[in-house]
Design a protein around this motif. Sequence first.
Motif, PDB file in Angstrom:
ATOM      1  N   TYR A 144       0.829  -1.208   0.000  1.00  0.00           N
ATOM      2  CA  TYR A 144       0.000   0.000   0.000  1.00  0.00           C
ATOM      3  C   TYR A 144       0.863   1.258   0.000  1.00  0.00           C
ATOM      4  O   TYR A 144       0.582   2.220  -0.721  1.00  0.00           O
ATOM      5  CB  TYR A 144      -0.931  -0.030   1.208  1.00  0.00           C
ATOM      6  N   ALA A 145       1.926   1.230   0.796  1.00  0.00           N
ATOM      7  CA  ALA A 145       2.810   2.395   0.844  1.00  0.00           C
ATOM      8  C   ALA A 145       3.403   2.686  -0.531  1.00  0.00           C
ATOM      9  O   ALA A 145       3.464   3.849  -0.969  1.00  0.00           O
ATOM     10  CB  ALA A 145       3.923   2.157   1.862  1.00  0.00           C
ATOM     11  N   SER A 146       3.844   1.645  -1.238  1.00  0.00           N
ATOM     12  CA  SER A 146       4.452   1.843  -2.559  1.00  0.00           C
ATOM     13  C   SER A 146       3.418   2.313  -3.576  1.00  0.00           C
ATOM     14  O   SER A 146       3.723   3.151  -4.441  1.00  0.00           O
ATOM     15  CB  SER A 146       5.115   0.546  -3.031  1.00  0.00           C
ATOM     16  N   ASN A 151       1.465   6.660  -6.875  1.00  0.00           N
ATOM     17  CA  ASN A 151       0.364   7.501  -7.343  1.00  0.00           C
ATOM     18  C   ASN A 151       0.662   8.971  -7.096  1.00  0.00           C
ATOM     19  O   ASN A 151       0.417   9.832  -7.953  1.00  0.00           O
ATOM     20  CB  ASN A 151      -0.919   7.100  -6.637  1.00  0.00           C
ATOM     21  N   ALA A 152       1.214   9.276  -5.923  1.00  0.00           N
ATOM     22  CA  ALA A 152       1.570  10.661  -5.616  1.00  0.00           C
ATOM     23  C   ALA A 152       2.635  11.174  -6.574  1.00  0.00           C
ATOM     24  O   ALA A 152       2.594  12.328  -7.022  1.00  0.00           O
ATOM     25  CB  ALA A 152       2.062  10.766  -4.171  1.00  0.00           C
ATOM     26  N   ALA A 153       3.609  10.315  -6.902  1.00  0.00           N
ATOM     27  CA  ALA A 153       4.662  10.726  -7.835  1.00  0.00           C
ATOM     28  C   ALA A 153       4.097  11.008  -9.217  1.00  0.00           C
ATOM     29  O   ALA A 153       4.507  11.971  -9.895  1.00  0.00           O
ATOM     30  CB  ALA A 153       5.736   9.634  -7.914  1.00  0.00           C
ATOM     31  N   ARG A 154       3.144  10.194  -9.655  1.00  0.00           N
ATOM     32  CA  ARG A 154       2.516  10.427 -10.954  1.00  0.00           C
ATOM     33  C   ARG A 154       1.760  11.757 -10.960  1.00  0.00           C
ATOM     34  O   ARG A 154       1.820  12.528 -11.922  1.00  0.00           O
ATOM     35  CB  ARG A 154       1.565   9.274 -11.287  1.00  0.00           C
ATOM     36  N   SER A 186       1.886   9.740   0.536  1.00  0.00           N
ATOM     37  CA  SER A 186       1.625  10.799  -0.437  1.00  0.00           C
ATOM     38  C   SER A 186       2.703  11.876  -0.317  1.00  0.00           C
ATOM     39  O   SER A 186       3.182  12.407  -1.325  1.00  0.00           O
ATOM     40  CB  SER A 186       0.243  11.421  -0.192  1.00  0.00           C
ATOM     41  N   TYR A 187       3.088  12.174   0.908  1.00  0.00           N
ATOM     42  CA  TYR A 187       4.157  13.157   1.127  1.00  0.00           C
ATOM     43  C   TYR A 187       5.477  12.633   0.574  1.00  0.00           C
ATOM     44  O   TYR A 187       6.202  13.354  -0.130  1.00  0.00           O
ATOM     45  CB  TYR A 187       4.274  13.456   2.615  1.00  0.00           C
ATOM     46  N   ASP A 192       3.044  18.118  -1.005  1.00  0.00           N
ATOM     47  CA  ASP A 192       3.658  19.113  -0.132  1.00  0.00           C
ATOM     48  C   ASP A 192       3.206  19.000   1.314  1.00  0.00           C
ATOM     49  O   ASP A 192       3.975  19.325   2.232  1.00  0.00           O
ATOM     50  CB  ASP A 192       3.339  20.523  -0.642  1.00  0.00           C
ATOM     51  N   ALA A 193       1.979  18.566   1.542  1.00  0.00           N
ATOM     52  CA  ALA A 193       1.437  18.562   2.894  1.00  0.00           C
ATOM     53  C   ALA A 193       0.195  17.688   2.927  1.00  0.00           C
ATOM     54  O   ALA A 193      -0.278  17.198   1.899  1.00  0.00           O
ATOM     55  CB  ALA A 193       1.098  19.985   3.353  1.00  0.00           C
ATOM     56  N   SER A 194      -0.333  17.491   4.121  1.00  0.00           N
ATOM     57  CA  SER A 194      -1.543  16.699   4.323  1.00  0.00           C
ATOM     58  C   SER A 194      -2.450  17.423   5.302  1.00  0.00           C
ATOM     59  O   SER A 194      -1.992  18.187   6.155  1.00  0.00           O
ATOM     60  CB  SER A 194      -1.187  15.308   4.866  1.00  0.00           C
TER      61      SER A 194
END
Length: 511
Positions: A144-146, A151-154, A186-187, A192-194
């Motif tokens: 899940y972390a990966s 997804n965040a990187a995309r 995601s960070y 940038d933030a959550s």
Amino acid sequence: MAAEQDPEGRAAARPLLTDLYQATMALGYWRAGRAQDQAEFELFFRQCPFGGAFALAAGLRDCVRFLRAFRLRDADVQFLASALPSDTDPAFFEHLRALDCSGVTVRALPEGSLAFPGVPLLQVSGPLLVVQLLETPLLCLVSYASLIATNAARLRLIAGPDKRLLEMGLRRAQGPDGGLTASTYSYLGGFDASSNVLAGQLRGVPVAGTLAHSFVTSFSGSEVPPDPMLAPAAGQGSQVDLAASVETWLERVCGHLGLGVQEPHRGERAAFVAYALAFPRAFQGLLDTYSVRRSGLPNFLAVALALQELGYQAVGVRLDSGDLLQQAREIRGVFRTAAAQFGVPWLQSVPIAVSNNIDEEELARLAQKLVSVGGQPRMKLTEDPKKQTLPGSKAAFRLLGSDGSLLLDVLQLAEEPPPQAGQELRVWPQGARESRTVRPAHVEPLLRLWVKQGQLCEPLPSLAESRAFAQQSLHRLSPAHRRLEQPALYEVALSEKLQALVDRLSARGAL
């Protein structure tokens, strides 16, 4: 690492976060006298997630924390006893009570590394019974972390380096643990933030947030602020009744926009004033509670211009529904004309934030398979070549060109000498029928030793350091591999010796 000594320990997985068949297999190993056999597991994936050509490795820090805290407590053992056959030898449960990870060794890609199909993200070796119990929780922690980090990187690649990305998915997250994981990774992947405060407290993720629709709708417009006075930003000069100033500015704004002064919603305006009084240096308007054009926008402008007279600048607006792109374009046009009309240049560049559900159509499945027991290579044989596993304990290397470009990743048996820069190497690309030769200018080992016999070998990077490393990793990808639609596939190859072993075991299984 005791949870009370680790501020993140409360977020670590518990030892029974596993599948029951892991416990039944553990009992089988124990009854067969094989609990202490040395074994190695690898975690890898067969296809990049989301139709892309890369993934980001993540979750290592959580895995190390889990391993160092792993211990079956009395309540854990008692529950397993209730789930296993009633005639199970009590000595097995005494064996479980004594288990820890002091004999476990972990090699893994550093968090934030580029990862490609077939290349292990994580290698775990140790006593067979122990590593069997570790399989599911480690897979859970890394998978899940990966996926979230990738997804965040995309999304970061889509947005570009300068846009601010805020993760706000906690209310729809997969439970509290899933919410914390999503905010954390995601960070790491580039956000940038959550909005998740717990992620800030436990993981050091920068937190951010303003107001929701519920705040706006809670005001009717009849409310009178107990103290509507606001001092100038410079700290000198007379205080001003902000609510009264906003009403004055509203007439001018409505005249500019061709609206009647009664059209903007009074309750929305009262909410904006209340928020501005609380956060004059960080005022942001949520524009779509009612009508963006006829209410949210004029109310925001009236408050922003009233604050401007006192030396404050609004920090932005947010849209949360509707055609976000079209609305953003219209709002930007209004900001430009209002900036010129009222002589406020900074207004034309006020940030416009959009928030909405973000999902990906395709999710990749990760798999962890047993590859070695007692030093003997094991390979899953199947009629579907895509589901075969690669046998033996392996090492992984990234080959680079003279300009630092990524050529390919190569997998080889652990006992083979590593590839050497400047020397020609014959490899077998996965899925290809022929070998090829490559002469790398540089060679990077991919799997680093993090835990040896239960002991941490080097300090783990902080979350912020892993985030920075992830962005560096992405910048090394060629544009063809980085594009999100129909990307070029990155090549992963096998050494000659590993390919020969695969062929030999495949032939034996076909007999």
